[in-house]
Design an enzyme around this catalytic site. Structure first.
Site, PDB file in Angstrom:
ATOM      1  N   SER A 149       0.846  -1.199   0.000  1.00  0.00           N
ATOM      2  CA  SER A 149       0.000   0.000   0.000  1.00  0.00           C
ATOM      3  C   SER A 149       0.878   1.244   0.000  1.00  0.00           C
ATOM      4  O   SER A 149       1.984   1.226   0.570  1.00  0.00           O
ATOM      5  CB  SER A 149      -0.881   0.036   1.256  1.00  0.00           C
ATOM      6  OG  SER A 149      -1.568   1.272   1.348  1.00  0.00           O
ATOM      7  N   TYR A 163      -1.943  -1.083  10.331  1.00  0.00           N
ATOM      8  CA  TYR A 163      -2.043  -1.330   8.881  1.00  0.00           C
ATOM      9  C   TYR A 163      -0.831  -0.760   8.141  1.00  0.00           C
ATOM     10  O   TYR A 163      -0.180  -1.457   7.362  1.00  0.00           O
ATOM     11  CB  TYR A 163      -3.338  -0.713   8.351  1.00  0.00           C
ATOM     12  CG  TYR A 163      -3.517  -0.839   6.851  1.00  0.00           C
ATOM     13  CD1 TYR A 163      -3.963  -2.036   6.290  1.00  0.00           C
ATOM     14  CD2 TYR A 163      -3.255   0.234   6.002  1.00  0.00           C
ATOM     15  CE1 TYR A 163      -4.137  -2.159   4.913  1.00  0.00           C
ATOM     16  CE2 TYR A 163      -3.430   0.128   4.632  1.00  0.00           C
ATOM     17  CZ  TYR A 163      -3.871  -1.075   4.092  1.00  0.00           C
ATOM     18  OH  TYR A 163      -4.036  -1.191   2.733  1.00  0.00           O
TER      19      TYR A 163
HETATM   20  N1  LIG Z   1      -8.682  -0.235  -1.847  1.00  0.00           N
HETATM   21  C1  LIG Z   1      -7.575   0.461  -1.802  1.00  0.00           C
HETATM   22  O1  LIG Z   1      -7.574   1.623  -2.154  1.00  0.00           O
HETATM   23  C2  LIG Z   1      -6.288  -0.175  -1.319  1.00  0.00           C
HETATM   24  C3  LIG Z   1      -5.168   0.648  -1.188  1.00  0.00           C
HETATM   25  C4  LIG Z   1      -3.965   0.111  -0.793  1.00  0.00           C
HETATM   26  C5  LIG Z   1      -3.875  -1.247  -0.544  1.00  0.00           C
HETATM   27  N2  LIG Z   1      -4.980  -2.028  -0.655  1.00  0.00           N
HETATM   28  C6  LIG Z   1      -4.808  -3.462  -0.370  1.00  0.00           C
HETATM   29  O2  LIG Z   1      -5.476  -4.220  -1.348  1.00  0.00           O
HETATM   30  C7  LIG Z   1      -5.842  -5.482  -0.781  1.00  0.00           C
HETATM   31  C8  LIG Z   1      -7.315  -5.729  -1.057  1.00  0.00           C
HETATM   32  O3  LIG Z   1      -8.094  -4.764  -0.365  1.00  0.00           O
HETATM   33  P1  LIG Z   1      -9.433  -4.144  -0.961  1.00  0.00           P
HETATM   34  O4  LIG Z   1      -9.211  -2.720  -1.175  1.00  0.00           O
HETATM   35  O5  LIG Z   1      -9.898  -4.972  -2.076  1.00  0.00           O
HETATM   36  O6  LIG Z   1     -10.392  -4.227   0.287  1.00  0.00           O
HETATM   37  P2  LIG Z   1     -11.635  -5.179   0.581  1.00  0.00           P
HETATM   38  O7  LIG Z   1     -12.629  -5.067  -0.486  1.00  0.00           O
HETATM   39  O8  LIG Z   1     -12.003  -4.889   1.986  1.00  0.00           O
HETATM   40  O9  LIG Z   1     -10.978  -6.604   0.475  1.00  0.00           O
HETATM   41  C9  LIG Z   1     -10.194  -7.172   1.474  1.00  0.00           C
HETATM   42  C10 LIG Z   1      -9.922  -8.570   0.974  1.00  0.00           C
HETATM   43  O10 LIG Z   1      -9.144  -9.268   1.935  1.00  0.00           O
HETATM   44  C11 LIG Z   1      -9.834 -10.438   2.284  1.00  0.00           C
HETATM   45  N3  LIG Z   1      -9.645 -10.724   3.705  1.00  0.00           N
HETATM   46  C12 LIG Z   1      -9.723  -9.863   4.727  1.00  0.00           C
HETATM   47  N4  LIG Z   1      -9.510 -10.502   5.898  1.00  0.00           N
HETATM   48  C13 LIG Z   1      -9.295 -11.793   5.586  1.00  0.00           C
HETATM   49  C14 LIG Z   1      -9.017 -12.955   6.330  1.00  0.00           C
HETATM   50  N5  LIG Z   1      -8.925 -12.947   7.670  1.00  0.00           N
HETATM   51  N6  LIG Z   1      -8.870 -14.121   5.678  1.00  0.00           N
HETATM   52  C15 LIG Z   1      -8.980 -14.172   4.344  1.00  0.00           C
HETATM   53  N7  LIG Z   1      -9.248 -13.114   3.564  1.00  0.00           N
HETATM   54  C16 LIG Z   1      -9.387 -11.932   4.188  1.00  0.00           C
HETATM   55  C17 LIG Z   1     -11.299 -10.209   1.975  1.00  0.00           C
HETATM   56  O11 LIG Z   1     -11.927 -11.428   1.713  1.00  0.00           O
HETATM   57  P3  LIG Z   1     -13.474 -11.748   2.152  1.00  0.00           P
HETATM   58  O12 LIG Z   1     -14.037 -10.531   2.800  1.00  0.00           O
HETATM   59  O13 LIG Z   1     -14.140 -12.110   0.864  1.00  0.00           O
HETATM   60  O14 LIG Z   1     -13.331 -12.883   3.083  1.00  0.00           O
HETATM   61  C18 LIG Z   1     -11.209  -9.330   0.744  1.00  0.00           C
HETATM   62  O15 LIG Z   1     -11.087 -10.083  -0.425  1.00  0.00           O
HETATM   63  C19 LIG Z   1      -5.498  -5.411   0.694  1.00  0.00           C
HETATM   64  O16 LIG Z   1      -4.261  -6.025   0.931  1.00  0.00           O
HETATM   65  C20 LIG Z   1      -5.395  -3.919   0.946  1.00  0.00           C
HETATM   66  O17 LIG Z   1      -4.587  -3.617   2.034  1.00  0.00           O
HETATM   67  C21 LIG Z   1      -6.172  -1.538  -1.024  1.00  0.00           C
END
Ligand SMILES: NC(=O)c1ccc[n+]([C@@H]2O[C@H](COP(=O)([O-])OP(=O)(O)OC[C@H]3O[C@@H](n4cnc5c(N)ncnc54)[C@H](OP(=O)(O)O)[C@@H]3O)[C@@H](O)[C@H]2O)c1
Length: 260
Positions: A149, A163
């Site tokens: 991130s 985080y």
């Molecule tokens: N969105 C952004 O702008 C952004 C920015 C920087 C980094 N990121 C990174 O991108 C990645 C995906 O995040 P996102 O933005 O797509 O957010 P999100 O929609 O909240 O997705 C989080 C993902 O992680 C999974 N997850 C969370 N806790 C888990 C656990 N205990 N076991 C297994 N799976 C788990 C969820 O799976 P389920 O809920 O389906 O179980 C979901 O697929 C993360 O690593 C996040 O830190 C996102």
């Protein structure tokens, strides 16, 4: 041939958290490029439904898993092996965040966030070492992509203390693994998203799904990330075009990190 420079035909990939959010965007990109893809979600019904929807793009396997313990990573690897066999591409995307003011930031927001964001990715690498080593060839290495991130590099106003620390940790872990696994023809890179419209950033957007004023002004390119933005970098890294890239931290953030 430029036509097959980005092809992933014949590759097998696992995307943790691939049922929704950024993981879904990545899984769809890998499928469109020709890979077979397995996805995880904690919720079996959501995992199955997402895999069924994505089957229109290519073979997609649902493997429900709560990846908050090392034991769960071992179990996932066992089930993946039985169902799919080899592995060419591991995308550690599943992630957890926790935001709270510094005065009330709770102890329980540390171990749980570090477990999903750092320990499980490492455990999955460990579990899949023999498959990745077997599939890694000199000119066509196996790939590990860890989703970090911008919050692990830049100081964002998120009050997500564990985080941002966990994301800095996964960036450093990626570099360490890149060095240690290069001899096995396995590349390891960290992709650093900025702000994408997923449930993780819902509190930063307004009702029309547009970034709120402060966020809009914070992103040099003045927009949120789109599915092609994240899928494109992951497909690039996994394809022949990205075979010579390892140990990199690649921001996909509209310029937040690069234009500081
Ligand atoms: N969105 C952004 O702008 C952004 C920015 C920087 C980094 N990121 C990174 O991108 C990645 C995906 O995040 P996102 O933005 O797509 O957010 P999100 O929609 O909240 O997705 C989080 C993902 O992680 C999974 N997850 C969370 N806790 C888990 C656990 N205990 N076991 C297994 N799976 C788990 C969820 O799976 P389920 O809920 O389906 O179980 C979901 O697929 C993360 O690593 C996040 O830190 C996102």
């Amino acid at each position: 041939m430029v036509t097959d420079l980005f092809s992933l035909a014949g590759k097998k990939a696992l995307v943790t958290g691939g049922a929704q959010g950024l993981g879904r965007m990545i899984a769809e990109g890998l499928l469109r490029a020709g890979a077979d893809v397995a996805i995880t979600s904690r919720k079996p019904d959501i995992c199955a439904q997402a895999a069924a929807e994505m089957a229109a793009l290519g073979p997609c396997l649902a493997l429900p898993a709560d990846l908050s313990t090392p034991e769960a990573a071992v179990d996932l690897a066992d089930r993946y092996r039985q169902a799919a066999g080899g592995l060419d591409i591991l995308v550690n995307n599943a992630g957890k965040t926790w935001g709270a003011p510094i005065e009330s930031f709770p102890d329980k927001a540390w171990a749980s966030v570090m477990a999903v964001n750092v320990q499980t990715p490492f455990k999955l690498v460990q579990q899949f070492l023999s498959e990745l080593t077997a599939s890694g060839l000199g000119g066509d290495p196996a790939r590990i992509i860890n989703i970090g991130s911008v919050a692990g590099v830049a100081i964002e106003l998120l009050q997500a203390y564990s985080y941002s620390a966990s994301k800095a940790a996964i960036h450093q872990l990626s570099r360490q693994l890149a060095k240690d696994l290069a001899d096995r023809n396995i590349t390891v890179n960290a992709v650093l998203p900025g702000f994408f419209p997923t449930s993780m950033t819902a509190h930063l957007r307004d009702a029309d799904d547009a970034p709120t004023g402060a966020l809009q002004g914070h992103i040099p390119l003045r927009r949120l990330g789109r599915p092609d933005d994240i899928a494109g970098i992951v497909v690039f890294l996994c394809s022949r075009a990205g075979a010579y890239v390892t140990g990199a931290e690649i921001p996909v953030d509209g310029g937040i990190v690069g234009c500081r």
